[in-house]
Design an enzyme around this catalytic site. Sequence first.
Site, PDB file in Angstrom:
ATOM      1  N   ARG A 155      21.545 -68.044  -2.181  1.00 28.21           N
ATOM      2  CA  ARG A 155      22.610 -67.193  -2.704  1.00 28.21           C
ATOM      3  C   ARG A 155      23.988 -67.707  -2.298  1.00 28.21           C
ATOM      4  NH1 ARG A 155      20.424 -61.742   0.536  1.00 28.21           N
ATOM      5  NH2 ARG A 155      20.311 -62.701   2.572  1.00 28.21           N
ATOM      6  N   ARG A 183      10.949 -53.921  -0.884  1.00 24.01           N
ATOM      7  CA  ARG A 183      12.302 -53.563  -0.444  1.00 24.01           C
ATOM      8  C   ARG A 183      13.210 -53.314  -1.649  1.00 24.01           C
ATOM      9  NH1 ARG A 183      14.353 -55.286   4.530  1.00 24.01           N
ATOM     10  NH2 ARG A 183      16.225 -56.154   3.592  1.00 24.01           N
ATOM     11  N   ARG A 221      11.923 -67.333   9.977  1.00 21.45           N
ATOM     12  CA  ARG A 221      12.671 -68.128   9.005  1.00 21.45           C
ATOM     13  C   ARG A 221      14.093 -68.223   9.503  1.00 21.45           C
ATOM     14  NH1 ARG A 221      11.029 -71.957   6.043  1.00 21.45           N
ATOM     15  NH2 ARG A 221      12.182 -71.702   4.085  1.00 21.45           N
ATOM     16  N   ASP A 251      16.400 -53.550   8.994  1.00 24.46           N
ATOM     17  CA  ASP A 251      17.793 -53.531   8.580  1.00 24.46           C
ATOM     18  C   ASP A 251      18.610 -52.841   9.670  1.00 24.46           C
ATOM     19  OD1 ASP A 251      17.861 -54.884   6.164  1.00 24.46           O
ATOM     20  OD2 ASP A 251      17.104 -53.155   5.057  1.00 24.46           O
ATOM     21  N   ARG A 271      14.001 -49.783 -11.432  1.00 26.20           N
ATOM     22  CA  ARG A 271      14.497 -48.538 -12.040  1.00 26.20           C
ATOM     23  C   ARG A 271      14.488 -48.617 -13.548  1.00 26.20           C
ATOM     24  NH1 ARG A 271      19.362 -49.183  -8.957  1.00 26.20           N
ATOM     25  NH2 ARG A 271      18.907 -48.299  -6.903  1.00 26.20           N
ATOM     26  N   GLU A 313      23.743 -70.088   1.267  1.00 27.56           N
ATOM     27  CA  GLU A 313      22.690 -69.840   2.251  1.00 27.56           C
ATOM     28  C   GLU A 313      21.479 -70.710   1.967  1.00 27.56           C
ATOM     29  OE1 GLU A 313      23.153 -65.327   2.951  1.00 27.56           O
ATOM     30  OE2 GLU A 313      21.003 -65.689   3.132  1.00 27.56           O
ATOM     31  N   TYR A 355      11.094 -56.735  10.426  1.00 25.54           N
ATOM     32  CA  TYR A 355      12.124 -57.034   9.416  1.00 25.54           C
ATOM     33  C   TYR A 355      13.024 -55.801   9.280  1.00 25.54           C
ATOM     34  CZ  TYR A 355      13.669 -58.926   4.809  1.00 25.54           C
ATOM     35  OH  TYR A 355      14.372 -59.427   3.729  1.00 25.54           O
TER      36      TYR A 355
HETATM   37  P1  FAD Z   1      20.599 -59.467  16.658  1.00 27.88           P
HETATM   38  O1  FAD Z   1      21.750 -59.113  15.806  1.00 27.88           O
HETATM   39  O2  FAD Z   1      19.829 -60.703  16.338  1.00 27.88           O
HETATM   40  O3  FAD Z   1      21.108 -59.531  18.165  1.00 27.88           O
HETATM   41  C1  FAD Z   1      20.336 -60.100  19.184  1.00 27.88           C
HETATM   42  C2  FAD Z   1      21.285 -60.826  20.116  1.00 27.88           C
HETATM   43  O4  FAD Z   1      20.553 -61.276  21.268  1.00 27.88           O
HETATM   44  C3  FAD Z   1      21.875 -62.087  19.483  1.00 27.88           C
HETATM   45  O5  FAD Z   1      23.280 -62.024  19.497  1.00 27.88           O
HETATM   46  C4  FAD Z   1      21.345 -63.232  20.339  1.00 27.88           C
HETATM   47  O6  FAD Z   1      22.279 -64.273  20.540  1.00 27.88           O
HETATM   48  C5  FAD Z   1      21.057 -62.517  21.664  1.00 27.88           C
HETATM   49  N1  FAD Z   1      20.041 -63.186  22.456  1.00 27.88           N
HETATM   50  C6  FAD Z   1      18.801 -63.537  22.082  1.00 27.88           C
HETATM   51  N2  FAD Z   1      18.162 -64.156  23.101  1.00 27.88           N
HETATM   52  C7  FAD Z   1      19.030 -64.194  24.138  1.00 27.88           C
HETATM   53  C8  FAD Z   1      18.968 -64.736  25.449  1.00 27.88           C
HETATM   54  N3  FAD Z   1      17.871 -65.367  25.895  1.00 27.88           N
HETATM   55  N4  FAD Z   1      20.054 -64.600  26.259  1.00 27.88           N
HETATM   56  C9  FAD Z   1      21.178 -63.981  25.808  1.00 27.88           C
HETATM   57  N5  FAD Z   1      21.288 -63.480  24.572  1.00 27.88           N
HETATM   58  C10 FAD Z   1      20.230 -63.578  23.745  1.00 27.88           C
HETATM   59  N6  FAD Z   1      20.677 -55.493   7.607  1.00 27.88           N
HETATM   60  C11 FAD Z   1      21.185 -54.543   6.780  1.00 27.88           C
HETATM   61  O7  FAD Z   1      21.094 -53.345   7.094  1.00 27.88           O
HETATM   62  N7  FAD Z   1      21.834 -54.880   5.623  1.00 27.88           N
HETATM   63  C12 FAD Z   1      21.984 -56.170   5.232  1.00 27.88           C
HETATM   64  O8  FAD Z   1      22.587 -56.428   4.178  1.00 27.88           O
HETATM   65  C13 FAD Z   1      21.451 -57.194   6.069  1.00 27.88           C
HETATM   66  N8  FAD Z   1      21.578 -58.486   5.715  1.00 27.88           N
HETATM   67  C14 FAD Z   1      21.083 -59.445   6.540  1.00 27.88           C
HETATM   68  C15 FAD Z   1      21.261 -60.775   6.162  1.00 27.88           C
HETATM   69  C16 FAD Z   1      20.782 -61.786   6.977  1.00 27.88           C
HETATM   70  C17 FAD Z   1      20.973 -63.209   6.562  1.00 27.88           C
HETATM   71  C18 FAD Z   1      20.109 -61.465   8.192  1.00 27.88           C
HETATM   72  C19 FAD Z   1      19.578 -62.552   9.080  1.00 27.88           C
HETATM   73  C20 FAD Z   1      19.950 -60.142   8.573  1.00 27.88           C
HETATM   74  C21 FAD Z   1      20.416 -59.123   7.752  1.00 27.88           C
HETATM   75  N9  FAD Z   1      20.286 -57.781   8.096  1.00 27.88           N
HETATM   76  C22 FAD Z   1      20.796 -56.809   7.278  1.00 27.88           C
HETATM   77  C23 FAD Z   1      19.582 -57.373   9.329  1.00 27.88           C
HETATM   78  C24 FAD Z   1      20.510 -57.171  10.525  1.00 27.88           C
HETATM   79  O9  FAD Z   1      21.159 -58.375  10.833  1.00 27.88           O
HETATM   80  C25 FAD Z   1      19.675 -56.711  11.707  1.00 27.88           C
HETATM   81  O10 FAD Z   1      18.919 -55.573  11.410  1.00 27.88           O
HETATM   82  C26 FAD Z   1      20.478 -56.384  12.961  1.00 27.88           C
HETATM   83  O11 FAD Z   1      21.654 -57.129  13.073  1.00 27.88           O
HETATM   84  C27 FAD Z   1      19.592 -56.649  14.154  1.00 27.88           C
HETATM   85  O12 FAD Z   1      20.231 -56.294  15.342  1.00 27.88           O
HETATM   86  P2  FAD Z   1      19.568 -56.718  16.718  1.00 27.88           P
HETATM   87  O13 FAD Z   1      20.455 -56.214  17.784  1.00 27.88           O
HETATM   88  O14 FAD Z   1      18.139 -56.332  16.724  1.00 27.88           O
HETATM   89  O15 FAD Z   1      19.510 -58.313  16.695  1.00 27.88           O
HETATM   90  N1  UDP Z   2      13.990 -61.286  -3.815  1.00 29.34           N
HETATM   91  C1  UDP Z   2      13.736 -62.006  -4.961  1.00 29.34           C
HETATM   92  N2  UDP Z   2      14.766 -62.288  -5.804  1.00 29.34           N
HETATM   93  C2  UDP Z   2      16.018 -61.890  -5.556  1.00 29.34           C
HETATM   94  C3  UDP Z   2      16.291 -61.151  -4.392  1.00 29.34           C
HETATM   95  C4  UDP Z   2      15.248 -60.877  -3.534  1.00 29.34           C
HETATM   96  O1  UDP Z   2      12.601 -62.393  -5.197  1.00 29.34           O
HETATM   97  O2  UDP Z   2      16.921 -62.195  -6.370  1.00 29.34           O
HETATM   98  C5  UDP Z   2      12.862 -61.010  -2.906  1.00 29.34           C
HETATM   99  C6  UDP Z   2      12.724 -62.075  -1.816  1.00 29.34           C
HETATM  100  O3  UDP Z   2      11.356 -62.230  -1.528  1.00 29.34           O
HETATM  101  C7  UDP Z   2      13.433 -61.455  -0.647  1.00 29.34           C
HETATM  102  C8  UDP Z   2      13.032 -59.986  -0.822  1.00 29.34           C
HETATM  103  O4  UDP Z   2      13.036 -59.782  -2.235  1.00 29.34           O
HETATM  104  O5  UDP Z   2      13.007 -61.996   0.580  1.00 29.34           O
HETATM  105  C9  UDP Z   2      13.920 -58.981  -0.151  1.00 29.34           C
HETATM  106  O6  UDP Z   2      15.231 -59.162  -0.637  1.00 29.34           O
HETATM  107  P1  UDP Z   2      16.491 -58.684   0.171  1.00 29.34           P
HETATM  108  O7  UDP Z   2      17.687 -58.861  -0.678  1.00 29.34           O
HETATM  109  O8  UDP Z   2      16.206 -57.341   0.722  1.00 29.34           O
HETATM  110  O9  UDP Z   2      16.490 -59.764   1.346  1.00 29.34           O
HETATM  111  P2  UDP Z   2      17.486 -59.993   2.598  1.00 29.34           P
HETATM  112  O10 UDP Z   2      18.837 -59.509   2.189  1.00 29.34           O
HETATM  113  O11 UDP Z   2      16.869 -59.230   3.726  1.00 29.34           O
HETATM  114  O12 UDP Z   2      17.430 -61.462   2.793  1.00 29.34           O
END
Ligand code: FAD
Ligand code: UDP
Length: 368
Positions: free
Chosen positions: A280, A172, A249, A350, A176, A300, A348
């Site tokens: 982080r 991911r 996780r 985004d 560079r 986190e 996984y």
């Molecule tokens: P979700 O956002 O998980 O929505 C699913 C919803 O369903 C939830 O609100 C949940 O409560 C509900 N639900 C589940 N089961 C039930 C049930 N039985 N009854 C009623 N409701 C229910 N993506 C990026 O592009 N850039 C980023 O920088 C980025 N950072 C992230 C950082 C973190 C820590 C995490 C966890 C994710 C990150 N993502 C990022 C990914 C991003 O959050 C997801 O791709 C996106 O939000 C997923 O949307 P979704 O609708 O599939 O799921």
């Molecule tokens: N990662 C790492 N060091 C860093 C940042 C990321 O080793 O400083 C690795 C780690 O395994 C992580 C993966 O790269 O799960 C993807 O990172 P990303 O920032 O895309 O993770 P997310 O924002 O989805 O948690």
Amino acid sequence: MHKYDYLIVGAGLFGGVFAHEATKRGKKCLVIDRRDHIGGNTYCQNVEGINVHKYGAHIFHTNDKAVWDYVNSFVEFNRYTNSPLANYKGDLYNLPFNMNTFYQLWKVKTPQEARDIIDRQKAALGDAEPQNLEEQAVSLVGEDIYQKLIKGYTEKQWGRACKDLPPFIIKRLPVRFTYDNNYFNDRYQGIPMGGYNKLTEALLEGSEVRLGVDFFENRADLTAQAQQVVYTGKIDEYFDYSLGALAYRSLRFEHQTLPQDNYQGNAVVNYTDAQTPFTRIIEHKHFEFGTQPSTVITREYPEESEPGSEPYYPVNDDANESIAREYKKMADAQPNVIFGGRLAEYRYYDMHQVVASALKKVRVHFGE
Ligand code: FAD
Ligand code: UDP
């Protein structure tokens, strides 16, 4: 007659896009979420004028112009460019791995010097295809960066040895040989001006939304109200864990409001050593260039997902992937249920991938 055309389980991005598209086509949607807010993991809470990303830093990035234009049609995005720093035992390094990082580590100034070091450090691996995250990381950036910036962070994040994780996770991150700290290679990137809720609120306009409603507490009644179900929760939960529980996780977020205007000077600082218990620290105001007098930071802490904790990341190792494939076959055989999003597809994803996947499923569903 059903009261609704669609019951959408989950008010996250997948549910929101599906609801919007169905409403646009004259359909009636009931959207439920077990949480007390919309937006799923993109949800932002306003604290002292700062949009706090309640479920971790969310930066929208995509190469897909259609997806970018789509989200921008609901809310304008700012020019934020993600450039996280890594703190390893008190020293700071630029991410992703680029000429700035190589200079900070080895004092090399040219791409050739950096390539020579990496080539020497990965020589022991030979030409074989990397079989796990450790081999993939060393083959991309060499042993020093693996040890200082990857191993500790990754093993904290995933609770597993790098040797037991799939290579794709580390791919991911860009590598560079230019002095460019942009964490993404994508053409488009930014944060919705005013926060992500503006996007999800707009997507859900015209749908009936009920919060604090768990699908599994009232499954039969809720299902009976609509002609079709769109399910965005955990796929294993939908099938009562009949093939076993999939691993996810989880994270614990420790939010803190501080009486100072600038805590760390950057939105994201990763702690890449094994000892620091969090991965982080996010300082939310920097996503929107905030000038508020106070600041909100979030540490986190990764943890394994237990019953009752939030499942944030699917663990796509071999064992879980093979169970997920079986659940997907069961999902494909369900009449009148569309499974979509990070949890229901066990991918996984985004945000841009969730939007693209939802738009694609809409087109297939409506035969367009
Ligand atoms: P979700 O956002 O998980 O929505 C699913 C919803 O369903 C939830 O609100 C949940 O409560 C509900 N639900 C589940 N089961 C039930 C049930 N039985 N009854 C009623 N409701 C229910 N993506 C990026 O592009 N850039 C980023 O920088 C980025 N950072 C992230 C950082 C973190 C820590 C995490 C966890 C994710 C990150 N993502 C990022 C990914 C991003 O959050 C997801 O791709 C996106 O939000 C997923 O949307 P979704 O609708 O599939 O799921
Ligand atoms: N990662 C790492 N060091 C860093 C940042 C990321 O080793 O400083 C690795 C780690 O395994 C992580 C993966 O790269 O799960 C993807 O990172 P990303 O920032 O895309 O993770 P997310 O924002 O989805 O948690």
